[in-house]
Design a protein around this motif. Sequence first.
Motif, PDB file in Angstrom:
ATOM      1  N   THR A  73       0.856  -1.189   0.000  1.00 55.30           N
ATOM      2  CA  THR A  73       0.000   0.000   0.000  1.00 55.30           C
ATOM      3  C   THR A  73       0.887   1.233   0.000  1.00 55.30           C
ATOM      4  OG1 THR A  73      -1.774  -1.124   1.175  1.00 55.30           O
ATOM      5  CG2 THR A  73      -1.762   1.280   1.264  1.00 55.30           C
ATOM      6  N   MET A  74       0.524   2.178  -0.820  1.00 54.62           N
ATOM      7  CA  MET A  74       1.271   3.436  -0.919  1.00 54.62           C
ATOM      8  C   MET A  74       0.545   4.513  -0.123  1.00 54.62           C
ATOM      9  SD  MET A  74       2.152   5.462  -4.429  1.00 54.62           S
ATOM     10  CE  MET A  74       3.320   6.810  -4.451  1.00 54.62           C
ATOM     11  N   VAL A  77       0.583  10.514   2.058  1.00 51.01           N
ATOM     12  CA  VAL A  77       0.692  11.491   3.147  1.00 51.01           C
ATOM     13  C   VAL A  77       1.993  11.271   3.918  1.00 51.01           C
ATOM     14  CG1 VAL A  77      -0.347  12.357   5.277  1.00 51.01           C
ATOM     15  CG2 VAL A  77      -1.809  11.715   3.336  1.00 51.01           C
ATOM     16  N   LYS A  78       2.257  10.029   4.258  1.00 51.52           N
ATOM     17  CA  LYS A  78       3.469   9.698   4.998  1.00 51.52           C
ATOM     18  C   LYS A  78       4.649   9.386   4.081  1.00 51.52           C
ATOM     19  CE  LYS A  78       0.966   7.759   8.960  1.00 51.52           C
ATOM     20  NZ  LYS A  78       0.766   6.547   9.790  1.00 51.52           N
ATOM     21  N   SER A  79       4.407   9.335   2.776  1.00 52.11           N
ATOM     22  CA  SER A  79       5.426   9.000   1.789  1.00 52.11           C
ATOM     23  C   SER A  79       6.078   7.657   2.124  1.00 52.11           C
ATOM     24  CB  SER A  79       6.491  10.089   1.698  1.00 52.11           C
ATOM     25  OG  SER A  79       7.303   9.918   0.546  1.00 52.11           O
ATOM     26  N   ARG A  80       5.217   6.632   2.231  1.00 53.38           N
ATOM     27  CA  ARG A  80       5.673   5.311   2.641  1.00 53.38           C
ATOM     28  C   ARG A  80       5.119   4.213   1.744  1.00 53.38           C
ATOM     29  NH1 ARG A  80       7.960   3.896   7.338  1.00 53.38           N
ATOM     30  NH2 ARG A  80       7.057   1.801   7.152  1.00 53.38           N
ATOM     31  N   ILE A  81       5.828   3.112   1.747  1.00 52.71           N
ATOM     32  CA  ILE A  81       5.356   1.852   1.169  1.00 52.71           C
ATOM     33  C   ILE A  81       5.329   0.834   2.300  1.00 52.71           C
ATOM     34  CG2 ILE A  81       5.855  -0.019  -0.441  1.00 52.71           C
ATOM     35  CD1 ILE A  81       5.144   2.499  -1.906  1.00 52.71           C
ATOM     36  N   ASP A  82       4.203   0.139   2.465  1.00 55.87           N
ATOM     37  CA  ASP A  82       4.104  -0.913   3.477  1.00 55.87           C
ATOM     38  C   ASP A  82       3.414  -2.118   2.873  1.00 55.87           C
ATOM     39  OD1 ASP A  82       4.976   0.153   6.289  1.00 55.87           O
ATOM     40  OD2 ASP A  82       3.808   1.798   5.399  1.00 55.87           O
ATOM     41  N   PRO A 296     -11.351  14.902  -9.634  1.00 56.23           N
ATOM     42  CA  PRO A 296     -11.352  13.437  -9.511  1.00 56.23           C
ATOM     43  C   PRO A 296     -12.757  12.856  -9.558  1.00 56.23           C
ATOM     44  CG  PRO A 296      -9.941  14.459  -7.839  1.00 56.23           C
ATOM     45  CD  PRO A 296     -10.711  15.572  -8.476  1.00 56.23           C
ATOM     46  N   THR A 297     -12.897  11.720 -10.210  1.00 55.85           N
ATOM     47  CA  THR A 297     -14.210  11.052 -10.294  1.00 55.85           C
ATOM     48  C   THR A 297     -14.317   9.904  -9.304  1.00 55.85           C
ATOM     49  OG1 THR A 297     -13.372   9.575 -12.020  1.00 55.85           O
ATOM     50  CG2 THR A 297     -14.430  11.625 -12.738  1.00 55.85           C
ATOM     51  N   ARG A 298     -13.191   9.561  -8.628  1.00 57.15           N
ATOM     52  CA  ARG A 298     -13.208   8.490  -7.646  1.00 57.15           C
ATOM     53  C   ARG A 298     -12.500   8.938  -6.374  1.00 57.15           C
ATOM     54  NH1 ARG A 298     -10.968   3.219 -10.800  1.00 57.15           N
ATOM     55  NH2 ARG A 298      -9.247   4.634 -11.256  1.00 57.15           N
ATOM     56  N   SER A 299     -12.872   8.343  -5.265  1.00 60.99           N
ATOM     57  CA  SER A 299     -12.248   8.664  -3.982  1.00 60.99           C
ATOM     58  C   SER A 299     -11.741   7.377  -3.338  1.00 60.99           C
ATOM     59  CB  SER A 299     -13.250   9.365  -3.060  1.00 60.99           C
ATOM     60  OG  SER A 299     -14.374   8.527  -2.824  1.00 60.99           O
ATOM     61  N   GLY A 300     -11.028   7.521  -2.234  1.00 62.90           N
ATOM     62  CA  GLY A 300     -10.494   6.355  -1.548  1.00 62.90           C
ATOM     63  C   GLY A 300      -9.278   5.794  -2.261  1.00 62.90           C
ATOM     64  N   ASN A 301      -9.111   4.487  -2.191  1.00 61.84           N
ATOM     65  CA  ASN A 301      -7.973   3.816  -2.810  1.00 61.84           C
ATOM     66  C   ASN A 301      -8.423   2.866  -3.914  1.00 61.84           C
ATOM     67  OD1 ASN A 301      -6.013   5.009  -1.171  1.00 61.84           O
ATOM     68  ND2 ASN A 301      -6.189   3.412   0.393  1.00 61.84           N
ATOM     69  N   VAL A 302      -7.518   2.595  -4.835  1.00 64.66           N
ATOM     70  CA  VAL A 302      -7.734   1.599  -5.888  1.00 64.66           C
ATOM     71  C   VAL A 302      -6.524   0.667  -5.900  1.00 64.66           C
ATOM     72  CG1 VAL A 302      -7.861   1.224  -8.389  1.00 64.66           C
ATOM     73  CG2 VAL A 302      -9.224   3.031  -7.332  1.00 64.66           C
ATOM     74  N   THR A 303      -6.765  -0.600  -6.095  1.00 61.95           N
ATOM     75  CA  THR A 303      -5.678  -1.579  -6.186  1.00 61.95           C
ATOM     76  C   THR A 303      -5.426  -1.933  -7.647  1.00 61.95           C
ATOM     77  OG1 THR A 303      -6.152  -2.508  -4.003  1.00 61.95           O
ATOM     78  CG2 THR A 303      -4.919  -3.894  -5.533  1.00 61.95           C
TER      79      THR A 303
END
Length: 656
Positions: A73-74, A77-82, A296-303
């Motif tokens: 997951t990217m 905000v925190k500029s992280r990958i986990d 933007p037409t979508r919110s949240g996250n997409v995988t």
Amino acid sequence: MIMKRPLLAGLCLLAANLPGAMAQQTKSESVYDQHKAFAPNFYTSNGTETRSAIGYPGHKYWQNRADYNIAVTMDTVKSRIDGATTITYTNNSPDALPYLWLQLDQNLYRKDSRAEAATAVSGGRYASKEFTEGYEISSVTITNALGKTEKVEYVVTDTRMQIRLPQALKANGGKLQIKIQYGFQIVEQGTDRMGKLKTKNGIIYEIAQWFPRMAVYDDVLGWNNLPYLGAGEFYLDYGDYTYSITAPANMVVVGSGELTNPTTALTPKQLERFNRAKNSETTVAIVDSTDVLAAPTRSGNVTWNFTCKNTRDVAWAASKAFIWDGARINLPNGKKAMAQSAYPVETASLKAWGRSTEYVKGCIESYSNKWYPYTYPVAVNVAGIVGGMEYPGIVFCSARSAGGGLWGVTNHEFGHNWFPMIVGSNERKYAWMDEGFNTFVNNIATEEFNKGEYYRPQKVGAMAPMIFNPKSESLMHIPEVLQPMNLGLGAYYKPALGLALLREQIVGKDRFDYAFKKYIDEWAFKHPTPTDFFRAMENGTGEDLTWFWRGWFQENWKLDQAVKEVKYLSNDATKGALITIENLQELPMPVTIEVKESNGKTSTVKLPVEIWQRGGTWTFKYNSTSELSQVTIDPNGEFPDVNPANNKWTPAPAAN
């Protein structure tokens, strides 16, 4: 990876300011020794069951395999990958392995890394400009062939991790799974291999070296564990990769391999354009500048789910600022792939990244038809902070590149999909086997692209002051040992010129191309060494080239051929001339001689390298019909002779 412009400019400046150095070569004393040049003991071992004497994989060649399943997951905000990676490792070697080694490249960015300690105070291209904690590993477990999962002891040493197995992994096909949960901070300037670029519509993230990767265990060194210091690149096993990137819904994610969930990752509008681009001979916008600027037409996250098969690595990029376009790549035997480009609005001019997909399509088709068919379903060019870096199916090129510069970096980085992505040499030790080979094929592709739009013929003779500058070094050094100003010479230009000399002057295009293609065919998705390459080219061309490998690659020998004198048989030019030439430096080469006669006749004489087996001087008979007015070695400047001033003979002026 491509050199940055300051280094290239520095090399050119060095070459332009070496008259004193070249003047040292005007002395006539020869240092040539045919016993050294043609010594018969170049190969120190015979062919083996794993690596044949012909230079191809032996009948018992083996290599281990690493398959990856990665989910991260990217967090912008925190500029992280986990996330986590699960590696299915197969030990095809004849050895039971009591421990395993992995590469942890993100640890280069730790303040206490070896790379930081080994970086000069003045900095450099691979100096870290910010520090992180590297890989933050929370869990390491293994699952054996019986399905038993357990935590495992591991030790991290700089950019390496050793997993100490409770039972040795069996030879000849033993398997286990390794699962690692981890995270890391995304650096802004990732030593010109990854990073973040701020644009007016958002940050472009280029993500590479983003998961723990298996080190290579091979039949040459066992475990290959040179630390990652920045200049030396990578040596990796092959396998199948499936990976997923969960990112904010307003971002476009592009990556190595095939996007396997386009119906959920893309909007209906993007999906329709994406499918149209896959079948289009010309560039089709998937996301255009209007889309970038729209709400933007979508919110949240997409995988976003990807798969890349029979590859040694994967990388990806993401941004809400991306214009994204594509076109069809036509491959041999009717196969297809998809060229793609992702870049910010600021670079969208047809003088810049607006032509990127055209460039991608052009070079991929050229390499596929000339050498070996492209093996990935996509070829993605990403504009960002990285000057030029290659990964399977995706490359990162500077957003500032335009025109011929963008063609050059795109062509170079995608050429790497043949060396070392298909032909998997050890970049950490032998940079010239990927950078040099790639630079060589780049020149051929540039000549072909768009009727030579960006092609400029090489002036080989003019390259001698740069190739043989007083501080030049042998090619057979790891990148960190080569001085920074010599990395471009030792990894890129000199090996590329060496292959060009072989092809154009020593063995000829037909024999070279046949042997080189066979080398690629035999070592595709395998791990050749320099010796394998040397043997393959000798056997394929039918030539003993050990004199060339020794002088050009192992040593740093210079070339200086000269015309010594001209005499006439019985002092009568119509009976023939005896022309004596010299080899004054240590490197022998074939000789091309232009002879002009006073009656206007001009002839060309070609002599093989074997003339130098008897010593540093050679006399041959030329059937002259009149007095000679000029004798010139290498009249077209096709060899890098350090002292062209002694290449020409003219008769002495008549006495008054």
